[in-house]
Design a protein around this motif. Sequence first.
Motif, PDB file in Angstrom:
ATOM      1  N   LEU A 187     -28.216  30.935 -28.351  1.00 44.63           N
ATOM      2  CA  LEU A 187     -27.499  29.774 -27.813  1.00 44.63           C
ATOM      3  C   LEU A 187     -28.280  29.188 -26.640  1.00 44.63           C
ATOM      4  CD1 LEU A 187     -23.919  31.427 -27.701  1.00 44.63           C
ATOM      5  CD2 LEU A 187     -25.023  30.260 -29.630  1.00 44.63           C
ATOM      6  N   GLY A 188     -29.243  28.330 -26.956  1.00 40.03           N
ATOM      7  CA  GLY A 188     -29.996  27.626 -25.916  1.00 40.03           C
ATOM      8  C   GLY A 188     -29.677  26.149 -26.025  1.00 40.03           C
ATOM      9  N   ASN A 189     -30.654  25.271 -25.739  1.00 34.77           N
ATOM     10  CA  ASN A 189     -30.419  23.850 -26.025  1.00 34.77           C
ATOM     11  C   ASN A 189     -30.239  23.661 -27.516  1.00 34.77           C
ATOM     12  OD1 ASN A 189     -30.355  22.440 -23.533  1.00 34.77           O
ATOM     13  ND2 ASN A 189     -32.526  22.974 -23.284  1.00 34.77           N
ATOM     14  N   ASP A 258     -22.781  15.282 -21.022  1.00 31.78           N
ATOM     15  CA  ASP A 258     -23.667  16.275 -20.408  1.00 31.78           C
ATOM     16  C   ASP A 258     -24.202  17.210 -21.488  1.00 31.78           C
ATOM     17  OD1 ASP A 258     -24.199  16.497 -17.580  1.00 31.78           O
ATOM     18  OD2 ASP A 258     -22.015  16.623 -17.287  1.00 31.78           O
ATOM     19  N   ASN A 259     -25.534  17.403 -21.517  1.00 32.67           N
ATOM     20  CA  ASN A 259     -26.033  18.360 -22.520  1.00 32.67           C
ATOM     21  C   ASN A 259     -26.210  19.747 -21.913  1.00 32.67           C
ATOM     22  OD1 ASN A 259     -28.300  18.100 -20.972  1.00 32.67           O
ATOM     23  ND2 ASN A 259     -29.718  17.859 -22.689  1.00 32.67           N
ATOM     24  N   ASP A 260     -25.933  19.859 -20.624  1.00 30.67           N
ATOM     25  CA  ASP A 260     -26.137  21.112 -19.912  1.00 30.67           C
ATOM     26  C   ASP A 260     -24.812  21.886 -19.881  1.00 30.67           C
ATOM     27  OD1 ASP A 260     -26.348  23.041 -17.792  1.00 30.67           O
ATOM     28  OD2 ASP A 260     -28.088  21.930 -17.052  1.00 30.67           O
ATOM     29  N   MET A 261     -24.810  23.083 -20.459  1.00 28.14           N
ATOM     30  CA  MET A 261     -23.565  23.857 -20.544  1.00 28.14           C
ATOM     31  C   MET A 261     -22.994  24.157 -19.153  1.00 28.14           C
ATOM     32  SD  MET A 261     -21.162  25.128 -22.301  1.00 28.14           S
ATOM     33  CE  MET A 261     -21.418  25.550 -24.024  1.00 28.14           C
ATOM     34  N   ARG A 262     -23.878  24.323 -18.163  1.00 26.70           N
ATOM     35  CA  ARG A 262     -23.367  24.614 -16.812  1.00 26.70           C
ATOM     36  C   ARG A 262     -22.454  23.494 -16.328  1.00 26.70           C
ATOM     37  NH1 ARG A 262     -29.254  26.193 -14.837  1.00 26.70           N
ATOM     38  NH2 ARG A 262     -29.546  24.542 -16.349  1.00 26.70           N
ATOM     39  N   ALA A 263     -22.859  22.246 -16.605  1.00 24.95           N
ATOM     40  CA  ALA A 263     -22.048  21.096 -16.188  1.00 24.95           C
ATOM     41  C   ALA A 263     -20.729  21.071 -16.966  1.00 24.95           C
ATOM     42  CB  ALA A 263     -22.826  19.801 -16.398  1.00 24.95           C
ATOM     43  N   THR A 306     -27.990  35.650 -27.100  1.00 26.14           N
ATOM     44  CA  THR A 306     -29.263  35.440 -26.404  1.00 26.14           C
ATOM     45  C   THR A 306     -29.482  33.962 -26.082  1.00 26.14           C
ATOM     46  OG1 THR A 306     -31.598  36.056 -26.422  1.00 26.14           O
ATOM     47  CG2 THR A 306     -30.742  35.095 -28.449  1.00 26.14           C
ATOM     48  N   ALA A 307     -30.572  33.675 -25.350  1.00 26.92           N
ATOM     49  CA  ALA A 307     -30.989  32.335 -24.867  1.00 26.92           C
ATOM     50  C   ALA A 307     -30.044  31.878 -23.744  1.00 26.92           C
ATOM     51  CB  ALA A 307     -31.059  31.326 -25.995  1.00 26.92           C
ATOM     52  N   GLY A 308     -30.394  30.766 -23.088  1.00 33.05           N
ATOM     53  CA  GLY A 308     -29.732  30.330 -21.854  1.00 33.05           C
ATOM     54  C   GLY A 308     -28.229  30.561 -21.814  1.00 33.05           C
ATOM     55  N   ILE A 309     -27.501  29.988 -22.766  1.00 29.00           N
ATOM     56  CA  ILE A 309     -26.041  30.092 -22.756  1.00 29.00           C
ATOM     57  C   ILE A 309     -25.594  31.498 -23.176  1.00 29.00           C
ATOM     58  CG2 ILE A 309     -23.925  29.183 -23.821  1.00 29.00           C
ATOM     59  CD1 ILE A 309     -25.529  26.473 -24.129  1.00 29.00           C
ATOM     60  N   GLU A 311     -27.153  34.282 -22.854  1.00 28.34           N
ATOM     61  CA  GLU A 311     -27.462  35.303 -21.839  1.00 28.34           C
ATOM     62  C   GLU A 311     -26.639  35.135 -20.581  1.00 28.34           C
ATOM     63  OE1 GLU A 311     -31.750  35.075 -21.218  1.00 28.34           O
ATOM     64  OE2 GLU A 311     -32.032  35.046 -23.383  1.00 28.34           O
ATOM     65  N   LYS A 312     -26.255  33.871 -20.292  1.00 22.02           N
ATOM     66  CA  LYS A 312     -25.705  33.625 -18.950  1.00 22.02           C
ATOM     67  C   LYS A 312     -24.261  33.180 -18.896  1.00 22.02           C
ATOM     68  CE  LYS A 312     -30.241  32.657 -17.065  1.00 22.02           C
ATOM     69  NZ  LYS A 312     -31.204  31.606 -17.396  1.00 22.02           N
ATOM     70  N   SER A 313     -23.615  32.946 -20.030  1.00 20.18           N
ATOM     71  CA  SER A 313     -22.240  32.468 -19.942  1.00 20.18           C
ATOM     72  C   SER A 313     -21.224  33.490 -20.464  1.00 20.18           C
ATOM     73  CB  SER A 313     -22.066  31.153 -20.707  1.00 20.18           C
ATOM     74  OG  SER A 313     -20.700  30.807 -20.689  1.00 20.18           O
TER      75      SER A 313
HETATM   76  P1  ADP Z   1     -34.171  26.098 -24.525  1.00 21.76           P
HETATM   77  O1  ADP Z   1     -33.492  26.096 -25.860  1.00 21.76           O
HETATM   78  O2  ADP Z   1     -34.614  24.732 -24.098  1.00 21.76           O
HETATM   79  O3  ADP Z   1     -35.183  27.192 -24.327  1.00 21.76           O
HETATM   80  P2  ADP Z   1     -32.457  27.702 -22.823  1.00 21.76           P
HETATM   81  O4  ADP Z   1     -32.502  28.892 -23.679  1.00 21.76           O
HETATM   82  O5  ADP Z   1     -33.054  27.779 -21.464  1.00 21.76           O
HETATM   83  O6  ADP Z   1     -32.983  26.400 -23.520  1.00 21.76           O
HETATM   84  O7  ADP Z   1     -30.895  27.296 -22.653  1.00 21.76           O
HETATM   85  C1  ADP Z   1     -30.517  26.134 -22.023  1.00 21.76           C
HETATM   86  C2  ADP Z   1     -29.012  26.121 -21.912  1.00 21.76           C
HETATM   87  O8  ADP Z   1     -28.608  27.260 -21.152  1.00 21.76           O
HETATM   88  C3  ADP Z   1     -28.453  24.895 -21.192  1.00 21.76           C
HETATM   89  O9  ADP Z   1     -27.323  24.398 -21.872  1.00 21.76           O
HETATM   90  C4  ADP Z   1     -28.052  25.446 -19.857  1.00 21.76           C
HETATM   91  O10 ADP Z   1     -26.956  24.746 -19.310  1.00 21.76           O
HETATM   92  C5  ADP Z   1     -27.599  26.838 -20.248  1.00 21.76           C
HETATM   93  N1  ADP Z   1     -27.513  27.713 -19.076  1.00 21.76           N
HETATM   94  C6  ADP Z   1     -28.478  28.075 -18.216  1.00 21.76           C
HETATM   95  N2  ADP Z   1     -27.965  28.846 -17.226  1.00 21.76           N
HETATM   96  C7  ADP Z   1     -26.632  28.954 -17.476  1.00 21.76           C
HETATM   97  C8  ADP Z   1     -25.552  29.600 -16.837  1.00 21.76           C
HETATM   98  N3  ADP Z   1     -25.721  30.297 -15.714  1.00 21.76           N
HETATM   99  N4  ADP Z   1     -24.319  29.501 -17.400  1.00 21.76           N
HETATM  100  C9  ADP Z   1     -24.130  28.799 -18.533  1.00 21.76           C
HETATM  101  N5  ADP Z   1     -25.102  28.156 -19.181  1.00 21.76           N
HETATM  102  C10 ADP Z   1     -26.349  28.231 -18.666  1.00 21.76           C
END
Ligand code: ADP
Length: 395
Positions: A187-189, A258-263, A306-309, A311-313
């Motif tokens: 779960l990334g972009n 917003d395409n950014d999950m944090r937002a 795995t990936a941004g979302i 790993e971090k949400s």
């Molecule tokens: P890419 O596919 O470009 O490599 P990433 O794996 O870095 O992208 O994931 C990007 C996504 O992860 C974005 O939607 C971003 O908002 C989200 N993200 C990054 N940090 C956090 C966080 N702390 N909580 C939730 N979502 C996050």
Amino acid sequence: MSGDATRILVLNCGSSSVKYRLYAGRDAVAGGTVERIGESGGGPVNHEMALREVLAGLDLTGLTAVGHRVVHGGTLFAAPVLVDDTVVAAIQDLIPLAPLHNPANLAGIEVARQLLPDVPQVAVFDTAFHRTIPEAGATYAIDLAVAERFGIRRYGFHGTSHAYVSRRTAVLLDRPYEEINTISLHLGNGASACAVAGGLSVATSMGMSPLEGLVMGTRSGDLDPTIIFHLRREGGFAVDDIDDLLNYRSGLVGMTGDNDMRAVLRRRAEGEPAASLAFDVYSRRIKGYVGAYYALLGRVDAITFTAGIGEKSPEIRAASLAGLERLGIAVDPQRNAGRGDRVISPPEAEVAVCVVATDEELEIVEETVAVLEHRQLPAGTTQPVPEPERPKALS
Ligand code: ADP
């Protein structure tokens, strides 16, 4: 060749950027991104200039090989390969299937071959890991002659990530990779789900292109194809406008701006209905795939985020798996709130839920070294398997 002695340069050339990382063994010793290639306003004019800039800034003494990320390997490549003229021509032939990505990947390969003529170049394909998906999973139910003529089938993407993450999951669980069934959620972009049975990809949510499947930052994922006809006929949209709408103006950005999950998470916490709806659409889609892949696999040992979302949400992880206790799936709130590669399900849970940080560059390094050593990585890591070894229930 000892793994520790290798020096591998990993190149990921996109349409307007070059990402690079230099490895000594498994350690990244240099890296960065050159952006705005070909754009007015100061960036390098083309990939050749960008790569010249990258190479000039690196100590390439004793470079063992260059590993190139290539998005589309079609049905031709089920494993990474040493690049020669035939491979270059094949990647060229696959451009119609990946018009945005393969030309840039190819530019990187050609320039690196020119500038480093004595260094072996290896192409590592996003699609290769998924070549073990049975025909029943790769075939779209349309006229087969039309499908064949136009290369319409499920190729799947994010293969290097799903391979890396499912192998790491086996390590985390201290179980043989060949014995476990995993659902991997990248779960990334971009976002995709993958069912991995005994180290082999048997289903994945991205299809002929990376548009299908899960909800993404700017892509819709699954939808009824009639939407496209409807927009064309009733809305007067041009085909390119629909392509743009579904690839760049849908998903999270389409639903919330917003395409950014944090937002999106922040706005949801503030009680904004559109953000709350987007969150629900996003996690419900994941849950649907988890259920579908559970049924396909028959037995699931682990579900890995795995990936941004991923790993971090903790919110997305919890919501995506909520209510699945009857399937043996649960998330422990305390473990979910922790950090690092770990198991986040309760100790007694039948299915281990895991978080693993993906590392596609490191996977490219390992696959590149494996190609040079004529060695196969542990079962299924992009290697095709003979027909009889495929999981019978899935073929
Ligand atoms: P890419 O596919 O470009 O490599 P990433 O794996 O870095 O992208 O994931 C990007 C996504 O992860 C974005 O939607 C971003 O908002 C989200 N993200 C990054 N940090 C956090 C966080 N702390 N909580 C939730 N979502 C996050």
